[in-house]
Design a protein around this motif. Structure first.
Motif, mmCIF file in Angstrom:
data_model
loop_
_atom_site.group_PDB
_atom_site.id
_atom_site.type_symbol
_atom_site.label_atom_id
_atom_site.label_comp_id
_atom_site.label_asym_id
_atom_site.label_seq_id
_atom_site.Cartn_x
_atom_site.Cartn_y
_atom_site.Cartn_z
ATOM 1 N N PRO A 1 20.939 -5.939 35.078
ATOM 2 C CA PRO A 1 20.298 -5.065 34.083
ATOM 3 C C PRO A 1 19.815 -3.755 34.679
ATOM 4 N N LEU A 2 19.354 -3.776 35.928
ATOM 5 C CA LEU A 2 18.932 -2.551 36.597
ATOM 6 C C LEU A 2 20.092 -1.570 36.709
ATOM 7 N N MET A 3 21.277 -2.086 37.003
ATOM 8 C CA MET A 3 22.451 -1.222 37.101
ATOM 9 C C MET A 3 22.809 -0.615 35.742
ATOM 10 N N ILE A 4 22.641 -1.387 34.682
ATOM 11 C CA ILE A 4 22.905 -0.869 33.343
ATOM 12 C C ILE A 4 21.952 0.282 33.025
ATOM 13 N N LEU A 5 20.668 0.110 33.345
ATOM 14 C CA LEU A 5 19.697 1.172 33.093
ATOM 15 C C LEU A 5 20.024 2.426 33.901
ATOM 16 N N LYS A 6 20.439 2.249 35.128
ATOM 17 C CA LYS A 6 20.795 3.405 35.961
ATOM 18 C C LYS A 6 21.970 4.167 35.366
ATOM 19 N N GLU A 7 22.947 3.417 34.850
ATOM 20 C CA GLU A 7 24.106 4.090 34.263
ATOM 21 C C GLU A 7 23.723 4.815 32.983
ATOM 22 N N MET A 8 22.815 4.240 32.197
ATOM 23 C CA MET A 8 22.332 4.940 31.015
ATOM 24 C C MET A 8 21.659 6.256 31.404
ATOM 25 N N LYS A 9 20.861 6.215 32.450
ATOM 26 C CA LYS A 9 20.184 7.432 32.906
ATOM 27 C C LYS A 9 21.204 8.451 33.396
ATOM 28 N N ARG A 10 22.222 8.002 34.132
ATOM 29 C CA ARG A 10 23.217 8.936 34.665
ATOM 30 C C ARG A 10 23.969 9.642 33.547
ATOM 31 N N LEU B 1 23.744 -8.831 27.588
ATOM 32 C CA LEU B 1 24.670 -9.675 28.338
ATOM 33 C C LEU B 1 24.193 -9.863 29.764
ATOM 34 N N ALA B 2 23.760 -8.767 30.412
ATOM 35 C CA ALA B 2 23.316 -8.833 31.805
ATOM 36 C C ALA B 2 22.030 -9.626 31.944
ATOM 37 N N THR B 3 21.126 -9.482 30.969
ATOM 38 C CA THR B 3 19.847 -10.191 31.031
ATOM 39 C C THR B 3 20.045 -11.697 30.968
ATOM 40 N N ASN B 4 21.031 -12.153 30.203
ATOM 41 C CA ASN B 4 21.284 -13.585 30.060
ATOM 42 C C ASN B 4 22.144 -14.151 31.176
ATOM 43 N N SER B 5 22.585 -13.312 32.098
ATOM 44 C CA SER B 5 23.398 -13.786 33.213
ATOM 45 C C SER B 5 22.495 -14.222 34.364
ATOM 46 N N ASN B 6 23.121 -14.727 35.404
ATOM 47 C CA ASN B 6 22.372 -15.144 36.586
ATOM 48 C C ASN B 6 22.191 -14.020 37.601
ATOM 49 N N MET B 7 22.620 -12.819 37.253
ATOM 50 C CA MET B 7 22.520 -11.671 38.157
ATOM 51 C C MET B 7 21.270 -10.875 37.800
ATOM 52 N N ALA B 8 20.204 -11.088 38.564
ATOM 53 C CA ALA B 8 18.909 -10.494 38.231
ATOM 54 C C ALA B 8 18.928 -8.976 38.312
ATOM 55 N N HIS B 9 19.831 -8.406 39.108
ATOM 56 C CA HIS B 9 19.819 -6.960 39.309
ATOM 57 C C HIS B 9 20.844 -6.221 38.451
ATOM 58 N N GLY C 1 14.031 -5.161 42.616
ATOM 59 C CA GLY C 1 14.984 -5.307 43.705
ATOM 60 C C GLY C 1 16.072 -4.285 43.629
ATOM 61 N N ARG C 2 16.746 -4.023 44.721
ATOM 62 C CA ARG C 2 17.762 -2.987 44.774
ATOM 63 C C ARG C 2 19.139 -3.533 45.134
ATOM 64 N N GLN C 3 19.274 -4.830 45.291
ATOM 65 C CA GLN C 3 20.565 -5.375 45.687
ATOM 66 C C GLN C 3 21.568 -5.310 44.548
ATOM 67 N N THR C 4 22.792 -5.135 44.881
ATOM 68 C CA THR C 4 23.882 -5.225 43.910
ATOM 69 C C THR C 4 24.782 -6.378 44.324
ATOM 70 N N SER C 5 25.608 -6.821 43.408
ATOM 71 C CA SER C 5 26.459 -7.970 43.692
ATOM 72 C C SER C 5 27.906 -7.544 43.787
ATOM 73 N N SER C 6 28.716 -8.465 44.332
ATOM 74 C CA SER C 6 30.143 -8.165 44.461
ATOM 75 C C SER C 6 30.789 -8.010 43.096
ATOM 76 N N LEU C 7 30.311 -8.774 42.097
ATOM 77 C CA LEU C 7 30.879 -8.648 40.754
ATOM 78 C C LEU C 7 30.650 -7.264 40.202
#
Length: 505
Positions: free
Chosen positions: A244-253, A234-242, A13-19
């Motif tokens: 962890p995807l943002m964390i990976l993107k930032e690592m790549k950047r 931390l992100a994987t154990n949260s209720n925000m499924a997307h 998925g590609r959605q991001t959250s307000s948090l």
């Protein structure tokens, strides 16, 4: 980082959250955005209410009064660790009548150093000695001594809310006193937030992200691969499924390569998403990256496969590990014979992985493989929770013994859980007689009693034997727990939960 890892993750998925937007700003992360310079932990959302009040108590220190925080605020500007003073603390003179006494005349400092230098001192006892120092406390410690204090406070078997608050209190004192905080201690602080709660809430997630922001924005310490691994956990154990995807993107950047911990976190993430193909894809990338396959990695794969709804695939891996010759003690033989056994073992493992959809031609970098306690605990807990297959659990316990692995309290906790969940069913093998046998092992063995095992034990006895029996069992466990130096707050919590059990059943 290989682009196809990220593209595979983006399929979720590609959605991001307000948090996430709060902490990432306009498409960037805290290191490049503007944030209010609020005090670090007071506004970090650390469990509003009770936790905030506990933290306020820690910040008041030894004042014991409502104006304790005011004393800290008034003296914050004068906090100068010894490492940054040109003259020694003995030569410095305090002109303010409310200032703390010199270290040579204060027995509290001597008591702190006795605790600090004693190998028998527990982290919470060391923290209590630290709180007794006159405010500002860091005046009496050099920079290296502060780092040593943090290191001693981080050596705990299992993190909890109290340990986290104690560690963050010293971190906050360092920020107030402008003592440089190394990346390692920032990472440890974030790790405390990520692992001290069983169920992660949005407040806990915000706390971890806030610490990351403070580390990079306020302290100017750039995150490394370890930081991102903790954030990913931390992100994987949260209720925000997307997230962890943002964390990976930032690592790549930032051009931060994934290491073995990143891949293991990714495997666990796919398991929680129920994506068996993702698990296999991440494992293939793990191998291609040249990482070594050890029992920790295989435990992660088995856990992820169970979470993804493929318990049989996970069990096939465990069966091979149990039958592997590496679990037995090596006999004296020629080098050629040993190599033959090793290659046979590798071929067998390659075959069993191929049967579960993994690439049979991948180049495996293998450490000596044998199941450990975690390997068995994964399946014992699974069968206790889901299948209620008591016979399978007995088989696993027998294999555990044959592998020469000593049982720990986590195994008994899973068994108590099985009795509590399935003990009231008709014609169940989870009988009171078997529960009594497990309880005898719990009390007479060298097991370290903890809160979770005790709660499941009491729940099982209340369900199978009634409320009166549950109370009798609690008195026995409580006595043993106190003899082991149990935490008073946890004991009080169990007593409260027991009273609720007696009302429920």
């Amino acid at each position: 980082m290989r682009s196809h890892i990220l593209s595979r993750t983006e399929a979720i998925g590609r959605q991001t959250s307000s948090l996430w937007k709060v902490y990432s700003g306009s498409g960037r992360f805290p290191v490049r955005t503007q944030f209010p310079s609020a005090p670090c932990f007071r506004f970090a959302g650390l469990r509003a209410g009770t936790l905030y009040r506990r933290f306020t108590y820690f910040r008041r220190g030894d004042s014991g009064s409502e104006n304790g925080e005011g004393q800290v605020a008034n003296q914050a500007a004068s906090v100068i660790p010894l490492a940054f003073k040109s003259e020694s603390a003995k030569d410095s003179k305090e002109t303010d009548e409310d200032s703390p006494p010199g270290p040579q005349n204060d027995g509290r400092l001597a008591a702190f150093w006795r605790s600090f230098n004693s190998k028998a001192t527990k982290p919470n006892q060391l923290f209590e000695s630290y709180l007794q120092l006159p405010v500002p406390r860091l005046r009496y410690l050099s920079q290296e001594q502060v780092y040593g204090l943090l290191s001693k406070m981080s050596i705990i078997k299992k993190g909890d809310e109290s340990a986290m608050l104690q560690y963050l209190t010293v971190i906050d004192d360092m920020r107030t006193g402008k003592v440089p905080i190394p990346r390692y201690h920032w990472n440890t602080a974030i790790s405390f937030v990520a692992k001290c709660y069983r169920h992660l809430t949005d407040h806990d997630l915000q706390s971890g992200l806030f610490l990351w922001k403070e580390m990079e924005k306020s302290a100017g310490v750039v995150a490394d691969a370890t930081t991102f691994n903790i954030l990913f956990h931390l992100a994987t154990n949260s209720n925000m499924a997307h997230l962890p995807l943002m964390i990976l993107k930032e690592m790549k950047r930032r051009n931060i390569p994934m290491d073995r911990f990143s891949y293991v976190n990714l495997i666990m993430y796919y398991g929680k998403q129920g994506d068996g193909r993702g698990i296999r894809h991440a494992y293939r990338e793990f191998i291609r990256a040249g990482e070594v396959v050890d029992i920790v990695v295989l435990n992660a794969i088995m856990t992820a496969l169970i979470s993804a709804g493929e318990p049989q695939a996970a069990e096939d891996v465990l069966t091979h590990l149990i039958q592997s010759p590496t679990k037995s003690k090596p006999r004296l033989s020629t080098e050629k014979r040993n190599m033959r056994k090793l290659h046979k073992n590798i071929r067998n493992l390659r075959w069993i992985l191929a049967q579960q959809g993994f690439d049979p031609n991948m180049d495996l970098g293998l450490a000596p493989l044998a199941p450990d306690l975690v390997s068995f605990a994964i399946f014992i807990d699974y069968h206790a929770r889901e299948t209620a297959d008591f016979g399978k659990i007995l088989s696993l316990l027998n294999d555990l013994s044959e592998c020469g692995i000593n049982s720990e309290v986590s195994i008994l906790q899973s068994l108590f859980k099985g009795f509590a969940l399935h003990g009231n069913a008709r014609y169940t093998p989870w009988t009171l007689q078997r529960l009594n046998a497990v309880f005898d092992a719990f009390m007479n063995g060298s097991y370290r009693i903890n809160r979770d095992a005790t709660l499941w034990c009491l729940r099982a006895h209340v369900i199978l034997a009634g409320k009166k029996k549950g109370k009798e069992v609690w008195e026995m466990v409580k006595t043993r727990w106190l003899e082991q130096g149990g935490n008073r707050s946890e004991i009080s919590e169990v007593e409260h939960r027991l009273s609720r059990m007696r009302k429920e059943f």
